[in-house]
Design an enzyme around this catalytic site. Structure first.
Site, PDB file in Angstrom:
ATOM      1  N   ASP A  95      -1.332  -7.723   7.267  1.00 45.58           N
ATOM      2  CA  ASP A  95      -2.930  -7.430   7.094  1.00 45.58           C
ATOM      3  C   ASP A  95      -3.288  -8.125   5.701  1.00 45.58           C
ATOM      4  OD1 ASP A  95      -1.773  -5.349   5.527  1.00 45.58           O
ATOM      5  OD2 ASP A  95      -3.517  -4.068   6.037  1.00 45.58           O
ATOM      6  N   GLU A 102       5.628  -5.587   7.649  1.00 47.48           N
ATOM      7  CA  GLU A 102       4.932  -4.742   8.458  1.00 47.48           C
ATOM      8  C   GLU A 102       5.465  -4.224   9.628  1.00 47.48           C
ATOM      9  OE1 GLU A 102       2.315  -6.046   5.181  1.00 47.48           O
ATOM     10  OE2 GLU A 102       3.686  -6.961   6.683  1.00 47.48           O
ATOM     11  N   GLY A 142       0.522  -5.316   0.921  1.00 48.19           N
ATOM     12  CA  GLY A 142      -0.813  -5.339  -0.199  1.00 48.19           C
ATOM     13  C   GLY A 142      -0.740  -6.231  -1.195  1.00 48.19           C
ATOM     14  N   GLY A 184       0.748  -1.351  -0.030  1.00 47.76           N
ATOM     15  CA  GLY A 184       0.001  -0.033  -0.003  1.00 47.76           C
ATOM     16  C   GLY A 184       0.835   1.257  -0.060  1.00 47.76           C
TER      17      GLY A 184
END
Length: 357
Positions: A152, A144, A121, A73
């Protein structure tokens, strides 16, 4: 056919139909095709349309440029949103997680070319697909914890389901993984040399995905991660991060290096990531995404996510000041708060909507 764009995301994601193949090309090569809200919305719209289009038999997702499919992301946008006290990141995650869920239950073969960088992502838009292709250039992973965040996009579930404790190692260290490692972890299905991806894409225009990929797939190299499975499984079997570090240090060698890496990450993120993986073993994908959304909103409100992005991407001093700075100062009740229900703010995805219909 000429590639087209969706209004609101000019040229950042391209869509084509070639024969019976629908092609999605992420088109932000200077940012290694990092996802933003416009790209996610465009993909959701087009994938939904193609799902009911009899002229599209297979979907392919790929990245433009030479650096990779997708580096994750757009975390600079997230940083700006945090500083502004905005809601754009929460809205982005809602749409992104819906996209991940749609990809996982897509009614047609969804082929992902996981070439080059496939991080965060990028894993979400590839590893939930039904036909996942890696190459000798693949560098995948969920990094992350390096920026004070937690895996995630369904990554907690994917890594929780990996063989033994290899997924725990990948989550806590944030290590980059080769294509062979991704295959071992269950994040990918097939190995195709990068030089043959264009040929494979052309074959997908008129052949079934199974037939085309079957012709181009080759035996992958050995996985370095799999070769280290003995000490990984033994050291990461604990449910306490401090105990994992103790075992890694006692093991020495590459295990001690992993301990050094983990100790450089956000202590809060490490503990919450470990708890997330352990909880995910009992969850469906949509339930895991809802859990990740809860955790993500708490990360937005805490100090480490902002500080991690600052240190790695904004100021680039690589010297984050984590709060608290040690694992021992992150208490059980601190971790539990990340998983508390959100009430009316809960993320509700299709699976749960259907269950309650």
């Amino acid at each position: 056919m000429t590639a087209e764009t969706i209004e609101g995301s000019p040229d950042e994601v391209l869509f084509e139909q070639r024969g019976h193949l629908g092609v999605i090309t992420l088109n932000r090569p200077k940012a290694v095709n990092a996802l933003n809200a416009g790209m996610v919305a465009a993909m959701l719209e087009r994938l939904t349309a193609w799902a009911d289009d009899d002229g599209v038999a297979t979907v392919l997702v790929q990245g433009s440029g030479e650096r990779g499919l997708c580096a994750g992301g757009d975390i600079v946008a997230i940083y700006r949103d945090i500083l502004a006290g905005g809601h754009e990141t929460a809205d982005f995650w809602q749409a992104e997680y819906r996209l991940n869920s749609l990809i996982a239950r897509y009614p047609k073969p969804y082929v992902a070319f996981m070439d080059g960088l496939v991080l965060g992502g990028g894993v979400g838009i590839s590893a939930h697909g039904s036909v996942r292709v890696v190459t000798e250039r693949t560098k995948s992973g969920m990094p992350e914890t390096t920026i004070g965040f937690v895996p995630d996009v369904g990554g907690t579930l994917l890594l929780a389901r990996s063989p033994g404790e290899a997924g725990t190692h990948a989550a806590l260290t944030g290590a980059h993984l080769s294509g062979a490692d991704a295959l071992f972890l269950g994040l990918a299905d097939h190995f195709v040399p990068s030089g043959r991806l264009a040929e494979l894409a052309a074959a997908l225009e008129n052949e079934t995905a199974e037939s085309a990929v079957g012709r181009f797939a080759e035996k992958p190299p050995a996985s370095a991660l799999e070769a280290q499975r003995d000490w990984i499984d033994a050291c990461y079997a604990a449910d306490d991060a401090a105990e994992i570090l103790r075992r890694l240090r006692a093991e020495g060698g590459p295990a001690a290096e992993a301990a050094d890496t983990i100790e450089s990450k956000s202590p809060t993120a490490v503990k919450v990531a470990l708890a997330s993986l352990r909880r995910a073993t009992e969850l469906s994908l949509d339930e895991a995404l809802a859990q990740e959304y809860r955790v993500g909103l708490r990360c937005l409100a805490g100090p480490d996510f902002r500080e991690g992005i600052r240190a790695q991407v904004v100021d680039k001093d690589r010297n984050p000041q984590w709060r608290p700075p040690t694992l021992t100062e992150v208490h059980t009740e601190d971790v539990e708060r990340y998983f508390a229900p959100l009430g009316e703010r809960e993320l509700v995805l299709l699976e749960r909507e259907t269950d309650h219909a």
